[in-house]
Write a protein that holds these residues in place. Structure first.
Motif, PDB file in Angstrom:
ATOM      1  N   PHE A  60       0.837  -1.191   0.000  1.00 37.65           N
ATOM      2  CA  PHE A  60       0.000   0.000   0.000  1.00 37.65           C
ATOM      3  C   PHE A  60       0.875   1.245   0.000  1.00 37.65           C
ATOM      4  O   PHE A  60       1.874   1.310   0.709  1.00 37.65           O
ATOM      5  CB  PHE A  60      -0.923   0.020   1.225  1.00 37.65           C
ATOM      6  CG  PHE A  60      -1.832  -1.170   1.274  1.00 37.65           C
ATOM      7  CD1 PHE A  60      -2.963  -1.228   0.481  1.00 37.65           C
ATOM      8  CD2 PHE A  60      -1.545  -2.246   2.087  1.00 37.65           C
ATOM      9  CE1 PHE A  60      -3.789  -2.335   0.499  1.00 37.65           C
ATOM     10  CE2 PHE A  60      -2.361  -3.359   2.116  1.00 37.65           C
ATOM     11  CZ  PHE A  60      -3.487  -3.406   1.316  1.00 37.65           C
ATOM     12  N   GLY A  61       0.472   2.213  -0.799  1.00 36.08           N
ATOM     13  CA  GLY A  61       1.190   3.473  -0.867  1.00 36.08           C
ATOM     14  C   GLY A  61       0.268   4.634  -0.549  1.00 36.08           C
ATOM     15  O   GLY A  61      -0.957   4.471  -0.461  1.00 36.08           O
ATOM     16  N   ALA A  83      -6.513   6.247   6.249  1.00 32.95           N
ATOM     17  CA  ALA A  83      -5.797   5.181   5.535  1.00 32.95           C
ATOM     18  C   ALA A  83      -5.069   4.273   6.519  1.00 32.95           C
ATOM     19  O   ALA A  83      -5.066   3.045   6.360  1.00 32.95           O
ATOM     20  CB  ALA A  83      -4.825   5.783   4.533  1.00 32.95           C
ATOM     21  N   THR A  84      -4.461   4.862   7.532  1.00 33.43           N
ATOM     22  CA  THR A  84      -3.756   4.071   8.543  1.00 33.43           C
ATOM     23  C   THR A  84      -4.727   3.139   9.257  1.00 33.43           C
ATOM     24  O   THR A  84      -4.439   1.946   9.434  1.00 33.43           O
ATOM     25  CB  THR A  84      -3.049   5.000   9.553  1.00 33.43           C
ATOM     26  OG1 THR A  84      -2.135   5.842   8.852  1.00 33.43           O
ATOM     27  CG2 THR A  84      -2.305   4.214  10.609  1.00 33.43           C
ATOM     28  N   GLU A  85      -5.889   3.656   9.660  1.00 32.57           N
ATOM     29  CA  GLU A  85      -6.897   2.826  10.333  1.00 32.57           C
ATOM     30  C   GLU A  85      -7.429   1.734   9.419  1.00 32.57           C
ATOM     31  O   GLU A  85      -7.697   0.616   9.869  1.00 32.57           O
ATOM     32  CB  GLU A  85      -8.041   3.685  10.872  1.00 32.57           C
ATOM     33  CG  GLU A  85      -7.647   4.565  12.036  1.00 32.57           C
ATOM     34  CD  GLU A  85      -7.100   3.809  13.250  1.00 32.57           C
ATOM     35  OE1 GLU A  85      -7.643   2.731  13.587  1.00 32.57           O
ATOM     36  OE2 GLU A  85      -6.131   4.303  13.854  1.00 32.57           O
ATOM     37  N   ASP A  86      -7.584   2.031   8.137  1.00 33.83           N
ATOM     38  CA  ASP A  86      -8.041   1.011   7.182  1.00 33.83           C
ATOM     39  C   ASP A  86      -7.041  -0.134   7.103  1.00 33.83           C
ATOM     40  O   ASP A  86      -7.432  -1.308   7.063  1.00 33.83           O
ATOM     41  CB  ASP A  86      -8.252   1.623   5.797  1.00 33.83           C
ATOM     42  CG  ASP A  86      -9.476   2.522   5.718  1.00 33.83           C
ATOM     43  OD1 ASP A  86     -10.338   2.463   6.617  1.00 33.83           O
ATOM     44  OD2 ASP A  86      -9.553   3.303   4.735  1.00 33.83           O
ATOM     45  N   GLY A 126      -5.137 -13.161   2.291  1.00 35.43           N
ATOM     46  CA  GLY A 126      -5.477 -14.580   2.274  1.00 35.43           C
ATOM     47  C   GLY A 126      -6.553 -14.980   3.255  1.00 35.43           C
ATOM     48  O   GLY A 126      -6.976 -16.124   3.286  1.00 35.43           O
ATOM     49  N   THR A 127      -6.997 -14.034   4.074  1.00 34.42           N
ATOM     50  CA  THR A 127      -7.991 -14.344   5.097  1.00 34.42           C
ATOM     51  C   THR A 127      -9.261 -13.530   4.917  1.00 34.42           C
ATOM     52  O   THR A 127     -10.366 -14.062   5.004  1.00 34.42           O
ATOM     53  CB  THR A 127      -7.403 -14.073   6.500  1.00 34.42           C
ATOM     54  OG1 THR A 127      -6.206 -14.832   6.646  1.00 34.42           O
ATOM     55  CG2 THR A 127      -8.370 -14.466   7.589  1.00 34.42           C
ATOM     56  N   THR A 128      -9.084 -12.242   4.676  1.00 33.61           N
ATOM     57  CA  THR A 128     -10.202 -11.312   4.583  1.00 33.61           C
ATOM     58  C   THR A 128     -10.121 -10.571   3.255  1.00 33.61           C
ATOM     59  O   THR A 128      -9.041 -10.107   2.879  1.00 33.61           O
ATOM     60  CB  THR A 128     -10.127 -10.286   5.740  1.00 33.61           C
ATOM     61  OG1 THR A 128     -10.033 -10.997   6.968  1.00 33.61           O
ATOM     62  CG2 THR A 128     -11.327  -9.386   5.757  1.00 33.61           C
ATOM     63  N   PRO A 129     -11.232 -10.434   2.544  1.00 35.48           N
ATOM     64  CA  PRO A 129     -11.191  -9.668   1.293  1.00 35.48           C
ATOM     65  C   PRO A 129     -10.713  -8.236   1.536  1.00 35.48           C
ATOM     66  O   PRO A 129     -10.975  -7.651   2.585  1.00 35.48           O
ATOM     67  CB  PRO A 129     -12.640  -9.676   0.807  1.00 35.48           C
ATOM     68  CG  PRO A 129     -13.281 -10.819   1.515  1.00 35.48           C
ATOM     69  CD  PRO A 129     -12.567 -10.971   2.827  1.00 35.48           C
ATOM     70  N   GLU A 176      -8.189  -0.715  -1.631  1.00 39.87           N
ATOM     71  CA  GLU A 176      -7.873  -0.980  -3.037  1.00 39.87           C
ATOM     72  C   GLU A 176      -7.300   0.269  -3.702  1.00 39.87           C
ATOM     73  O   GLU A 176      -6.426   0.196  -4.560  1.00 39.87           O
ATOM     74  CB  GLU A 176      -9.119  -1.474  -3.780  1.00 39.87           C
ATOM     75  CG  GLU A 176      -8.852  -1.947  -5.181  1.00 39.87           C
ATOM     76  CD  GLU A 176      -7.943  -3.163  -5.262  1.00 39.87           C
ATOM     77  OE1 GLU A 176      -6.971  -3.110  -6.054  1.00 39.87           O
ATOM     78  OE2 GLU A 176      -8.184  -4.148  -4.546  1.00 39.87           O
ATOM     79  N   LEU A 177      -7.767   1.424  -3.279  1.00 32.55           N
ATOM     80  CA  LEU A 177      -7.278   2.693  -3.836  1.00 32.55           C
ATOM     81  C   LEU A 177      -5.823   2.975  -3.453  1.00 32.55           C
ATOM     82  O   LEU A 177      -5.158   3.776  -4.100  1.00 32.55           O
ATOM     83  CB  LEU A 177      -8.156   3.854  -3.357  1.00 32.55           C
ATOM     84  CG  LEU A 177      -9.612   3.795  -3.781  1.00 32.55           C
ATOM     85  CD1 LEU A 177     -10.408   4.893  -3.088  1.00 32.55           C
ATOM     86  CD2 LEU A 177      -9.736   3.887  -5.290  1.00 32.55           C
TER      87      LEU A 177
END
Length: 147
Positions: free
Chosen positions: A89-90, A97-100, A111-114, A120-121
């Motif tokens: 991630f950039g 963004a940090t919390e996401d 591999g565990t959670t979508p 994605e952004l």
């Protein structure tokens, strides 16, 4: 100072946030409006509160400096065994963004959670394994100037 348990070389590893803190990431030179120290403190706080489900480590440089701040979410040992790979991630420059990143990692990560749409952004490609040839490395032309 927060004590962080070293990751065992052969034991199970939790989902790990690898946080770039090199020349461009984590410094006010490139992004003076970002509180880089607070971001790292928040990531470490989340790891401390995770009960061992999340680890944080910093590295000097991950490579894609033009996309600072870069965080790589490495899958847990179990997820890696199932084929999961690290997610890069950039532009992780604000609290949202940090919390996401934290929320996704705590829910299991790669591999565990979508992957949530918001993250994605922020997806970026890892640096290429192939070194980019510099001008000095390129073969010289065999063509001669003919007057």
């Amino acid at each position: 100072m927060t004590w962080i348990r070293p990751l065992a070389a052969h034991g199970p590893r939790p989902c790990t946030l690898v946080v770039c803190r090199g020349c461009c990431c984590g410094t006010p030179r490139k992004h003076p409006g970002t509180d880089h120290a607070a971001q790292l403190d928040r990531l470490r706080e989340a790891a401390d509160a995770s009960g061992g489900r999340l680890a944080v480590r910093t590295v000097d440089c991950l490579g894609p400096c033009e996309q600072a701040n870069v965080i790589v979410v490495q899958p847990s040992t179990e997820a890696r065994r199932r084929g999961a790979r690290a997610a890069w991630f950039g532009f992780v420059l604000d609290g949202t963004a940090t919390e996401d990143v934290i929320d996704w990692a705590l829910s299991g990560g790669p591999g565990t959670t979508p992957l949530p749409e918001a993250l994605e952004l922020h997806r970026v490609d890892p640096p290429s394994d192939k070194p980019t040839p510099t001008r000095r490395d390129r073969p010289r032309s065999t063509r001669r100037n003919r007057d």
